[in-house]
Scaffold this motif. Structure first.
Motif, PDB file in Angstrom:
ATOM      1  N   ALA A 111      -4.833   4.747  -3.831  1.00  0.00           N
ATOM      2  CA  ALA A 111      -5.801   3.663  -4.000  1.00  0.00           C
ATOM      3  C   ALA A 111      -6.217   3.483  -5.457  1.00  0.00           C
ATOM      4  O   ALA A 111      -6.286   2.350  -5.964  1.00  0.00           O
ATOM      5  CB  ALA A 111      -7.036   3.916  -3.139  1.00  0.00           C
ATOM      6  N   ALA A 162       0.824  -1.208   0.000  1.00  0.00           N
ATOM      7  CA  ALA A 162       0.000   0.000   0.000  1.00  0.00           C
ATOM      8  C   ALA A 162       0.858   1.258   0.000  1.00  0.00           C
ATOM      9  O   ALA A 162       1.890   1.322   0.660  1.00  0.00           O
ATOM     10  CB  ALA A 162      -0.921   0.010   1.213  1.00  0.00           C
ATOM     11  N   SER A 200      -3.072   2.363  -7.635  1.00  0.00           N
ATOM     12  CA  SER A 200      -2.707   0.976  -7.347  1.00  0.00           C
ATOM     13  C   SER A 200      -3.730   0.008  -7.921  1.00  0.00           C
ATOM     14  O   SER A 200      -3.371  -1.063  -8.429  1.00  0.00           O
ATOM     15  CB  SER A 200      -2.582   0.765  -5.836  1.00  0.00           C
ATOM     16  OG  SER A 200      -1.570   1.578  -5.293  1.00  0.00           O
TER      17      SER A 200
END
Length: 249
Positions: free
Chosen positions: A151, A146, A154
């Motif tokens: 978000a 992470a 990715s």
């Protein structure tokens, strides 16, 4: 030298950064390269892949299906075929998902994911007509751990990994190899726009080799994947990250 003499390649997002480094690596080995980018100013800057004469440069928004097809078809008509495709185009924005604007999310998906779909649709028939070829998609180490406020980015790169495996199976019978490159932190204008100085230092400190990869090193890795040395490699995501993914965030 000259290991790609007589070959042709399409590289998206090739105006600068990793895309231009890959295009230059191919051109240095004798490949004729089409550079696709939506930034006309960047495309006007000469390099090994794009000489002062202009070469094969196409102002193209990869999120627009017809623009991609027109650019690819024009390049193939001029050169007689297509051997290599690099899907590098991306749109960056890091922000908490809860507050990220819909238009930013749409743009990231349109360029980073749908742009890869449109490129594959436009190019794979030409690769098949040539009797086979190579596709490289650009993934990221962001798939492996992470990253704060990444978000959407990715998630897109995770989808690229999945797409790479799917297309390797689907296109293999046509002699087309499909792989991905997953760079670690690379100091490019796009990456510098979303990572602070503190963030760069933090990434460097967590890298076992104690340094970050250069765009030219990503180009060298792409050159390996399209070479005869990689003739039996397909469906693989190759990390060029100095070991940061085995260290963790």
């Amino acid at each position: 030298m000259g290991q790609l003499t007589g070959k042709t390649a399409v590289v998206t997002g090739a105006g600068g950064g990793i895309g231009r480094a890959i295009a230059d690596a191919f051109a240095a080995e004798g490949c004729t390269v089409a550079l696709l980018d939506n930034n006309a100013e960047l495309l006007r800057q000469p390099s090994a892949a794009l000489p002062a004469s202009g070469g094969h440069a196409y102002v193209c928004d990869v999120s627009k299906r017809l623009q991609v097809k027109e650019a690819v078809d024009d390049f193939v008509a001029k050169t007689g075929g297509l051997d290599i495709v690099v899907n590098n185009a991306v749109y960056f924005s890091y922000s908490p998902l809860a507050v990220m604007d819909e238009d930013i999310i749409d743009r990231m998906i349109d360029v980073g994911l749908k742009g890869t779909f449109w490129s594959l649709q436009a190019t794979t028939p030409h690769l098949a007509a040539r009797g086979g070829g190579c596709v490289i998609n650009l993934s990221s180490v962001a798939v492996s751990f992470a990253i704060k406020h990444a978000a959407v980015y990715s998630s897109i790169k995770g989808a690229i990994d999945c797409l790479t495996r799917q297309q390797a199976v689907e296109l293999g019978p046509q002699g087309i190899r499909v792989n991905a490159l997953a760079p670690g932190p690379v100091s490019t204008p796009g990456a510098r726009s979303v990572i602070t100085d503190e963030g760069w230092q933090s990434r460097k400190s967590r890298t076992p080799l104690g340094r970050l990869a250069s765009p030219e090193e990503i180009g060298a890795s792409a050159l390996f994947l399209v070479s005869e040395a990689a003739a039996s490699i397909t469906g693989v995501t190759l990390k060029i990250d100095g070991g940061i993914t085995v260290t963790g965030p």
